[in-house]
Design an enzyme around this catalytic site. Structure first.
Site, mmCIF file in Angstrom:
data_model
loop_
_atom_site.group_PDB
_atom_site.id
_atom_site.type_symbol
_atom_site.label_atom_id
_atom_site.label_comp_id
_atom_site.label_asym_id
_atom_site.label_seq_id
_atom_site.Cartn_x
_atom_site.Cartn_y
_atom_site.Cartn_z
ATOM 1 N N ASN A 169 49.998 21.865 75.701
ATOM 2 C CA ASN A 169 49.553 20.801 76.609
ATOM 3 C C ASN A 169 50.753 20.318 77.411
ATOM 4 O O ASN A 169 51.893 20.581 77.064
ATOM 5 C CB ASN A 169 49.048 19.613 75.784
ATOM 6 C CG ASN A 169 47.846 19.946 74.961
ATOM 7 O OD1 ASN A 169 47.946 20.637 73.960
ATOM 8 N ND2 ASN A 169 46.702 19.459 75.380
ATOM 9 N N CYS A 182 44.739 26.622 72.813
ATOM 10 C CA CYS A 182 43.480 26.997 72.184
ATOM 11 C C CYS A 182 43.628 28.331 71.473
ATOM 12 O O CYS A 182 44.046 29.320 72.085
ATOM 13 C CB CYS A 182 42.391 27.099 73.246
ATOM 14 S SG CYS A 182 40.840 27.704 72.566
HETATM 15 N N1 COA Z 1 32.661 21.193 59.302
HETATM 16 C C1 COA Z 1 32.902 21.956 58.239
HETATM 17 N N2 COA Z 1 32.347 23.158 58.036
HETATM 18 C C2 COA Z 1 31.465 23.565 58.947
HETATM 19 C C3 COA Z 1 31.159 22.809 60.087
HETATM 20 C C4 COA Z 1 31.815 21.565 60.259
HETATM 21 N N3 COA Z 1 31.601 20.801 61.316
HETATM 22 N N4 COA Z 1 30.258 23.487 60.818
HETATM 23 C C5 COA Z 1 30.005 24.636 60.163
HETATM 24 N N5 COA Z 1 30.738 24.686 59.033
HETATM 25 C C6 COA Z 1 30.801 25.763 58.043
HETATM 26 C C7 COA Z 1 29.457 26.210 57.527
HETATM 27 O O1 COA Z 1 29.077 25.431 56.428
HETATM 28 C C8 COA Z 1 29.719 27.642 57.146
HETATM 29 O O2 COA Z 1 30.421 27.682 55.942
HETATM 30 P P1 COA Z 1 30.124 28.870 54.866
HETATM 31 O O3 COA Z 1 30.486 30.154 55.576
HETATM 32 O O4 COA Z 1 31.032 28.551 53.728
HETATM 33 O O5 COA Z 1 28.673 28.784 54.552
HETATM 34 C C9 COA Z 1 30.713 28.106 58.225
HETATM 35 O O6 COA Z 1 31.351 26.914 58.691
HETATM 36 C C10 COA Z 1 30.036 28.770 59.389
HETATM 37 O O7 COA Z 1 28.963 27.982 59.809
HETATM 38 P P2 COA Z 1 27.957 28.366 60.980
HETATM 39 O O8 COA Z 1 26.988 27.258 61.172
HETATM 40 O O9 COA Z 1 27.429 29.760 60.734
HETATM 41 O O10 COA Z 1 28.897 28.320 62.233
HETATM 42 P P3 COA Z 1 29.656 29.470 63.001
HETATM 43 O O11 COA Z 1 30.360 30.428 62.111
HETATM 44 O O12 COA Z 1 28.730 29.976 64.040
HETATM 45 O O13 COA Z 1 30.796 28.530 63.698
HETATM 46 C C11 COA Z 1 31.494 26.379 64.510
HETATM 47 C C12 COA Z 1 30.461 27.473 64.571
HETATM 48 C C13 COA Z 1 31.323 25.511 65.747
HETATM 49 C C14 COA Z 1 31.300 25.553 63.253
HETATM 50 C C15 COA Z 1 32.928 26.996 64.473
HETATM 51 O O14 COA Z 1 33.031 28.001 65.449
HETATM 52 C C16 COA Z 1 33.994 25.959 64.709
HETATM 53 O O15 COA Z 1 34.225 25.108 63.868
HETATM 54 N N6 COA Z 1 34.688 26.037 65.841
HETATM 55 C C17 COA Z 1 35.717 25.103 66.215
HETATM 56 C C18 COA Z 1 36.650 25.756 67.164
HETATM 57 C C19 COA Z 1 37.736 24.808 67.607
HETATM 58 O O16 COA Z 1 37.979 23.759 67.042
HETATM 59 N N7 COA Z 1 38.447 25.237 68.661
HETATM 60 C C20 COA Z 1 39.551 24.539 69.217
HETATM 61 C C21 COA Z 1 39.243 23.239 69.813
HETATM 62 S S1 COA Z 1 38.407 23.267 71.340
HETATM 63 ZN ZN ZN Z 2 43.632 21.531 74.992
#
Ligand code: COA
Ligand code: ZN
Length: 318
Positions: free
Chosen positions: A259, A250
């Site tokens: 993993n 992660c």
């Molecule tokens: N797919 C594509 N883009 C996405 C999205 C999705 N599912 N969800 C949000 N976004 C984009 C938004 O459009 C925004 O884009 P912009 O800055 O160009 O306007 C940006 O991401 C931030 O969006 P916001 O709603 O403010 O989210 P955030 O910054 O609070 O982030 C998550 C929240 C969940 C979207 C982000 O933290 C994330 O994708 N995390 C995944 C972490 C991960 O995969 N970890 C490992 C696996 S467990």
């Molecule tokens: Zn994992």
């Protein structure tokens, strides 16, 4: 009283086990470099022919959060689907579920860490906010035929908040099932699980949620990964995630490592007499590609040492 179905570990009663491959998602998300889209597609296509039950193909997350998986649509649309294999994508929110639906994923994997601090670092949401997102996701996918798996991450300990009470874990699973999710994964996101804990948690899960498909997802950060699998199998768990070559980790957890390694896992289970449906030789053949794809050696053992049945020529006496 423990009423869960405990298996005779190394006897004839051993059940069929199911192996899910996560290298293309969990592995590639945390690599230093971007793995080219065509390599991802080729790898998934080769893995599809090895007998794996599921392949986690990509994540429909923010490309800013996980730049390595910014090609999610191309990969999900570019792969050849093999009948009998479930093609899964990780999704954090409603937007992700819409993207997964548009690409025809068989299943989405919704992830929330029960350690609040890890959930905030990873998903930028509190657990309540994640659950609210998941409720919206369930509305989006209702009637689509797409399966939903719910992952409880940091289930065996949060790197920031420490051990989580089993009742909290069961509470999260209950929320998932009430929303209508089809199956559950308990993930040891940062390799904190140990066999005794896996045994206790698995038993609690199986006693509480009879008949629910449950997967265990281990990282081998502290060398306990395969021992944890045996502890889970002993309690009757039949589904396990693993990553080809043992890559993964992660990006939002300090010191996170790979993993458990898929070919090491299958090699161990076959050696013990368990049926996995996976062709180990075919799998090892695909794993050989991994160091070239990621540009560095991978931690898997069997790839280096060979199978235990591959004997060497006897040394010639001097
Ligand atoms: N797919 C594509 N883009 C996405 C999205 C999705 N599912 N969800 C949000 N976004 C984009 C938004 O459009 C925004 O884009 P912009 O800055 O160009 O306007 C940006 O991401 C931030 O969006 P916001 O709603 O403010 O989210 P955030 O910054 O609070 O982030 C998550 C929240 C969940 C979207 C982000 O933290 C994330 O994708 N995390 C995944 C972490 C991960 O995969 N970890 C490992 C696996 S467990
Ligand atoms: Zn994992």
């Amino acid at each position: 009283m423990n009423t869960s179905k405990r298996v005779v570990l190394f006897g004839r009663a051993a059940p069929r086990l199911y192996i899910n491959e996560v290298a293309v998602r969990d592995g590639f998300q945390s690599e230093a470099g971007f793995v080219p889209t065509e390599d991802k597609i080729r790898l998934v296509n080769r893995l599809s022919r090895t007998g794996l039950a599921k392949i986690e193909v990509t994540s429909f997350v923010s490309p800013k959060a996980i730049p390595n998986l910014r090609d999610a649509e191309q990969v999900m649309r570019g792969i050849d689907r093999q009948p009998g294999v479930r093609y899964v994508a990780l999704v954090p929110n409603e937007r992700g579920s819409e993207r997964a639906l548009a690409c025809g994923a068989d299943e989405i994997n919704l992830v929330m860490s029960i350690g609040e601090s890890h959930n905030l670092a990873n998903m930028r949401m509190t657990c309540e906010q994640s659950l609210a997102q998941f409720r919206r996701v369930m509305q989006v996918v209702r009637g689509s035929g797409m399966r939903v798996n719910g992952t409880v991450a940091t289930a065996f300990g949060c790197p920031f908040d420490g051990d989580q009470p089993v009742c909290r874990l069961l509470w999260a699973v209950e929320q998932y099932l009430e929303m209508g999710m089809d199956s559950i994964t308990l993930a040891d996101t940062t390799g904190m699980a140990h066999p005794r804990q896996v045994s206790e948690v698995s038993r609690a899960f199986l006693d509480t949620f009879r008949g629910v498909e449950m997967t265990l997802h281990f990282h081998d950060t502290r060398g306990m990964g395969l021992a944890n699998v045996i502890a889970g199998v002993a309690e009757g768990v039949a589904h396990f995630d693993a990553s080809l070559g043992g890559i993964g980790g992660c990006p939002y957890a300090p010191g996170a490592t790979g993993n458990i390694c898929t070919e090491d896992l299958v090699h161990m289970l076959l050696s013990c007499g368990f049926e996995t449906g996976v062709d180990l030789d075919a799998l090892i053949d695909v794993a050989r590609e991994m160091p070239a794809i990621v540009g560095h050696p991978v931690p898997g053992h069997v790839l280096q040492a060979g199978k235990r049945t591959e004997l060497h020529a006897r040394p010639v006496a001097a």
